[in-house]
Design a protein around this motif. Structure first.
Motif: not given
Ligand code: T3D
Length: 260
Positions: A24-25, A59, A63-67, A73, A77, A80, A110, A130, A132-133, A141
């Motif tokens: 999940r990165l 690698r 990647a921040g919060q596990d979506l 939940r 927010f 959390h 995050a 990134i 990315v929020f 945050d």
């Molecule tokens: O309290 C609260 O909840 C609020 C707090 C918020 C804090 C935050 O961090 S909000 C932001 C959350 N994070 C994201 O929105 C990032 C989402 N991910 C991405 O945009 C991209 O994955 C990346 C830019 C980080 C990397 O892209 P890439 O192309 O190198 O990798 P990928 O193919 O997208 O990801 C690889 C795997 O990791 C993939 O799973 P799969 O298809 O191989 O089974 C992907 O779904 C998974 N993954 C990546 N980021 C997340 C994730 N799974 C769950 N949550 C993630 N954040």
């Protein structure tokens, strides 16, 4: 101590905490966030640990919060953040030991805040950051709104946050988001070598230096001068100072690692 989500390794006074959800990165779920905070506190309390490194398995850095972990939940927010991310960032900034964030891959959301929260930030050549929020229509945050404008200025910070642009290692170093960039192939060895250099420095002095800089980030010059004068007394009264001066006079290297 080693849990599933945080791997713990200690070598030569350097404790490395590895986020371990590589598929999940290293996206953060609650278990990871709480375990990381606990491990940081344990490292702070362990006199054998002089430097803490936070890095990611696989690698990605984080990647921040596990979506996948959000739906259903039973917390707002705000609740959390106050329960998970905010204690983590406060623990890092308040830790009495240098924290090195070793950004081995992508740091998003995050995870970007976590990458920026270290006292020293080391990036691999393939690392990126990134804010990315806004892609998921959330505000930055976990300290990003505090760290980033102080590094790059308000306008660049706003642009990076508004457009969720990916910053690569070359640009990250140019912007001051990291101190050093190392080749991917040797990254983990280079981080360990850097951290060991830091571990050989006077630990008590670095603790006070971190305290002084943290306070100065939000203080006036007058307040900083007063703070320096108070902390200098603590430094000057410590054996590390005596060792430094004695070593200087004897024209030898100071030895700052000693059983206390
Ligand atoms: O309290 C609260 O909840 C609020 C707090 C918020 C804090 C935050 O961090 S909000 C932001 C959350 N994070 C994201 O929105 C990032 C989402 N991910 C991405 O945009 C991209 O994955 C990346 C830019 C980080 C990397 O892209 P890439 O192309 O190198 O990798 P990928 O193919 O997208 O990801 C690889 C795997 O990791 C993939 O799973 P799969 O298809 O191989 O089974 C992907 O779904 C998974 N993954 C990546 N980021 C997340 C994730 N799974 C769950 N949550 C993630 N954040």
């Amino acid at each position: 101590m080693t849990s599933d989500v945080i791997l713990v390794d200690t070598r030569a006074g350097v404790r490395t905490l590895t986020l371990n959800r590589a598929d999940r990165l290293n996206a953060a779920n609650d278990a990871l966030l709480l375990a990381l905070t606990e491990e940081l506190k344990a490292a702070d309390a362990d006199s054998g640990v002089r430097v803490v490194v936070i890095t990611g398995a696989g690698r990605g850095f984080c990647a921040g919060q596990d979506l996948g972990d959000v739906s259903g939940r039973d917390m707002t927010f705000t609740e959390h953040l106050n329960r998970t991310y905010n204690p983590l960032i406060r623990t890092i900034r308040g830790l009495g030991k240098p924290v090195v964030t070793a950004v081995n891959g992508v740091a998003a959301g995050a995870g970007a805040s976590l990458a920026l929260s270290g006292d020293i930030r080391l990036w691999a050549q393939s690392a990126s950051l990134i804010e990315v929020f806004s892609n998921i229509a959330l505000v930055p945050d976990s300290g990003s709104t505090w760290f980033l404008p102080r590094l790059v200025g308000y306008h660049r910070a706003f642009e990076l946050m508004a457009l969720a642009e990916r910053v690569n290692a070359e640009e990250g170093q140019r912007l001051g988001l990291c101190e050093h960039v190392y080749p991917d192939e040797t990254f983990r060895e280079d981080v360990q070598a850097y951290a060991e250099r830091l571990a050989a420095r006077p630990a008590h002095t670095l603790k006070l230096t971190k305290q002084a800089l943290n306070a100065a980030m939000t203080s006036t010059l007058d307040e900083a001068l007063d703070q320096e004068a108070a902390l200098q007394q603590l430094a000057g009264d410590h054996w590390e100072h005596e060792e430094g001066v004695t070593a200087f006079k004897a024209r030898r290297a100071p030895v700052f690692v000693r059983e206390e």
